[in-house]
Write a protein that holds these residues in place. Structure first.
Motif, PDB file in Angstrom:
ATOM      1  N   UNK A   1       0.708  -1.240  -0.054  1.00 28.50           N
ATOM      2  CA  UNK A   1      -0.131  -0.047  -0.159  1.00 28.50           C
ATOM      3  C   UNK A   1       0.996   1.178   0.110  1.00 28.50           C
ATOM      4  N   UNK A   2       2.072   1.167   0.835  1.00 22.88           N
ATOM      5  CA  UNK A   2       2.921   2.493   0.711  1.00 22.88           C
ATOM      6  C   UNK A   2       3.705   2.615  -0.654  1.00 22.88           C
ATOM      7  N   UNK A   3       3.943   1.294  -1.187  1.00 18.66           N
ATOM      8  CA  UNK A   3       4.645   1.616  -2.359  1.00 18.66           C
ATOM      9  C   UNK A   3       3.577   2.092  -3.606  1.00 18.66           C
TER      10      UNK A   3
ATOM     11  N   UNK B   1      13.061   6.253   4.551  1.00 17.80           N
ATOM     12  CA  UNK B   1      12.584   5.548   5.763  1.00 17.80           C
ATOM     13  C   UNK B   1      11.503   6.373   6.597  1.00 17.80           C
ATOM     14  N   UNK B   2      11.846   7.436   6.962  1.00 17.92           N
ATOM     15  CA  UNK B   2      10.815   8.398   7.666  1.00 17.92           C
ATOM     16  C   UNK B   2       9.559   8.551   7.267  1.00 17.92           C
ATOM     17  N   UNK B   3       9.629   8.691   5.568  1.00 15.33           N
ATOM     18  CA  UNK B   3       8.235   8.505   5.000  1.00 15.33           C
ATOM     19  C   UNK B   3       7.409   7.487   5.387  1.00 15.33           C
ATOM     20  N   UNK B   4       8.150   6.162   5.121  1.00 14.27           N
ATOM     21  CA  UNK B   4       7.310   5.073   5.354  1.00 14.27           C
ATOM     22  C   UNK B   4       6.993   4.888   7.042  1.00 14.27           C
ATOM     23  N   UNK B   5       7.765   5.491   8.044  1.00 12.75           N
ATOM     24  CA  UNK B   5       7.191   5.469   9.218  1.00 12.75           C
ATOM     25  C   UNK B   5       5.955   6.403   9.481  1.00 12.75           C
ATOM     26  N   UNK B   6       5.957   7.637   8.496  1.00 16.29           N
ATOM     27  CA  UNK B   6       4.859   8.520   8.598  1.00 16.29           C
ATOM     28  C   UNK B   6       3.672   7.725   8.286  1.00 16.29           C
ATOM     29  N   UNK B   7       3.504   6.959   7.068  1.00 10.92           N
ATOM     30  CA  UNK B   7       2.778   6.406   6.602  1.00 10.92           C
ATOM     31  C   UNK B   7       2.087   5.170   7.721  1.00 10.92           C
ATOM     32  N   UNK B   8       3.003   4.347   7.953  1.00 10.01           N
ATOM     33  CA  UNK B   8       2.581   3.422   9.063  1.00 10.01           C
ATOM     34  C   UNK B   8       1.874   4.146  10.186  1.00 10.01           C
TER      35      UNK B   8
END
Length: 466
Positions: A86-88, A351-358
């Motif tokens: 979903x993030x990708x 990585x920080x963008x992924x953390x924000x998404x999660x």
């Protein structure tokens, strides 16, 4: 019965693995709480540490790739991969790849070897406070500069946020957080005429075991509880429930004092004299197949356990048990996400963008519903999806409400090597009937050595204990 030791790096052993040897370790011991093993310890990027091998799907070849070494398997890995997909698909610049490495102990070993080889993943997550071992070796990047009004540590449940900081800086955000949970076969409890809400105390369980044993499963009496071979995490709740501690706030090991001996003696008697419990090769498998009427597991396994049981029986959950008259407490468990210091600021930003998404309420809710891990973002509990789940299955509400009893584990449980020592001693009592005083006394010195070796470092970080 013994279990194999798993390697757990102290700061000094990691420094040795990086080629700094005893001299480097001594210099680090005199440095700042950020470690001191390198001159650029305060910088998020460090040269010479490249990305580990990563397989990127062809459709994402032109994106910035980030690699997460995930200590998840089975259902939880499937849910994680769904979130990564979903993030990708939500943006065009980053591709996040999750690679399972087994469990937390496996990650501990593999990441230590990766630091030695200077070929590392971009994201790691270690249980409870074990991330500090790698913070002390300057392996993790601070996250505070990424926070803003929308994504910040205050979004997460307060029980877990103090465990994300060291020396005033944030090095992880909560993600796969959990507490131990008592699971029982509600159908069998009903059959035996026992309370449908399960046991409240260890004394309850001992009494319930007599009633449950009248039920035969495969020609044998039904056991009230299957213990695990690696029970250190559950045992933290147990010793607290008998009024004891593994170690005190002054870094003195107390596991072998009277409350600890009373706790393990109660369980030894439950297994070897009352014969209403036993140590299983796989407590989860035995519970799901109906051989045992109870197990201790994680809230993180709630969804998987419920799916595995299916329509064989009704799963019930209860707070972790305590001795009658004692307060109940459970250790915070599970892990948070950390960014690894390596050679690319672009990958760290990704990585920080992924953390924000999660960390959005909706995605936190998805992770909770799919796994049973706590919906770590406060607002996730108020999403309609979580409200619907709680209404459908009250077991999730039990898991959420038990958070009121959650607190940071004793210092012994901050280090994998100490966790292994405790699991081994407990397994000797559960499996072989070893005298608890002997079993706990045999590990006191080694546990004390671990705490003494790390005390100076821990005192520097000014940690706020829950």
């Amino acid at each position: 019965m013994t279990s194999p030791r798993s390697f757990s790096p102290s700061r000094r052993s990691i420094l040795t693995a990086l080629g700094l040897g005893a001299a480097g370790a001594s210099l680090a011991a005199c440095g700042s709480p950020n470690g001191g093993s390198s001159e650029d310890a305060d910088q998020p990027v460090r040269d010479g540490f490249g990305q580990a091998d990563i397989t990127v799907p062809d459709e994402y070849k032109d994106r910035t790739p980030i690699l997460f070494w995930a200590p998840f398997t089975g259902n939880n890995l499937e849910v994680l991969n769904g979130l990564f997909t979903a993030f990708n698909e939500s943006q065009n610049d980053i591709v996040a790849v999750a690679e399972s490495v087994g469990g937390y102990a496996d990650l501990n070993q593999k990441f230590t070897a990766a630091l030695q080889a200077r070929t590392v993943p971009d994201i790691v997550c270690f249980p409870e406070m074990q991330w500090l071992q790698f913070y002390f070796s300057d392996a993790l990047a601070p996250l505070d500069d990424y926070f803003d009004d929308e994504w910040k540590l205050d979004n997460y449940i307060d029980n877990y946020t103090p465990e994300c900081k060291a020396a005033g800086q944030t090095y992880l955000v909560p993600f796969a957080r959990s507490t131990p949970l008592f699971y029982f076969n509600r159908t069998r409890y009903q059959e035996a005429g026992l309370p449908e809400e399960g046991p409240e105390t260890w004394e309850d369980l001992a009494e319930f075991g007599k009633e449950l044993s009248s039920i035969k499963v495969e020609g044998r009496p039904l056991s009230a509880l299957a213990f695990s071979t690696d029970d250190a995490w559950h045992s933290q709740a147990d010793i607290w429930g008998f009024g004891g501690r593994n170690s005190d706030d002054d870094f003195q090991v107390t596991i072998d004092e009277a409350p600890g001996i009373e706790w393990l003696e109660f369980q030894r008697k439950l297994i070897h004299e009352d014969k209403v419990a036993y140590m299983a090769k796989s407590a989860g498998t035995d519970f799901e197949s109906g051989v045992a009427a109870g197990k201790r597991g994680s809230t993180a396994g709630l969804t998987g356990t419920t799916k595995a049981v299916g329509d064989k029986f009704e799963v019930g959950t209860a707070y972790m048990l305590a001795k009658e008259g004692q307060e109940k407490a459970v250790p915070t468990g599970g892990s948070g996400l950390s960014i690894v210091r390596a050679d690319s600021k672009d990958r760290q930003d990704a990585c920080a963008e992924l953390f924000r998404f999660l960390g959005t309420p909706e995605n936190s809710a998805t992770w909770h519903i799919g796994t049973g891990y706590v919906p770590i973002v406060k607002a996730a509990r108020d999403t309609q999806e979580v409200k619907d789940l709680v209404a459908k299955d009250p077991n999730y509400e039990v898991a959420l409400n038990q958070l009121e009893n959650a607190r940071t584990a004793d210092y012994t449980n901050w280090f994998q090597s100490a966790v292994t020592e405790i699991s081994t001693a407990v397994a000797q009592v559960h499996g072989d009937g070893t005298d608890p005083k002997t079993a706990l006394g045999s590990i006191k010195d080694s546990l004390q050595e671990i705490l003494d070796d790390n005390r100076e470092d821990i005192e520097k970080i000014d940690f706020e204990r829950i």
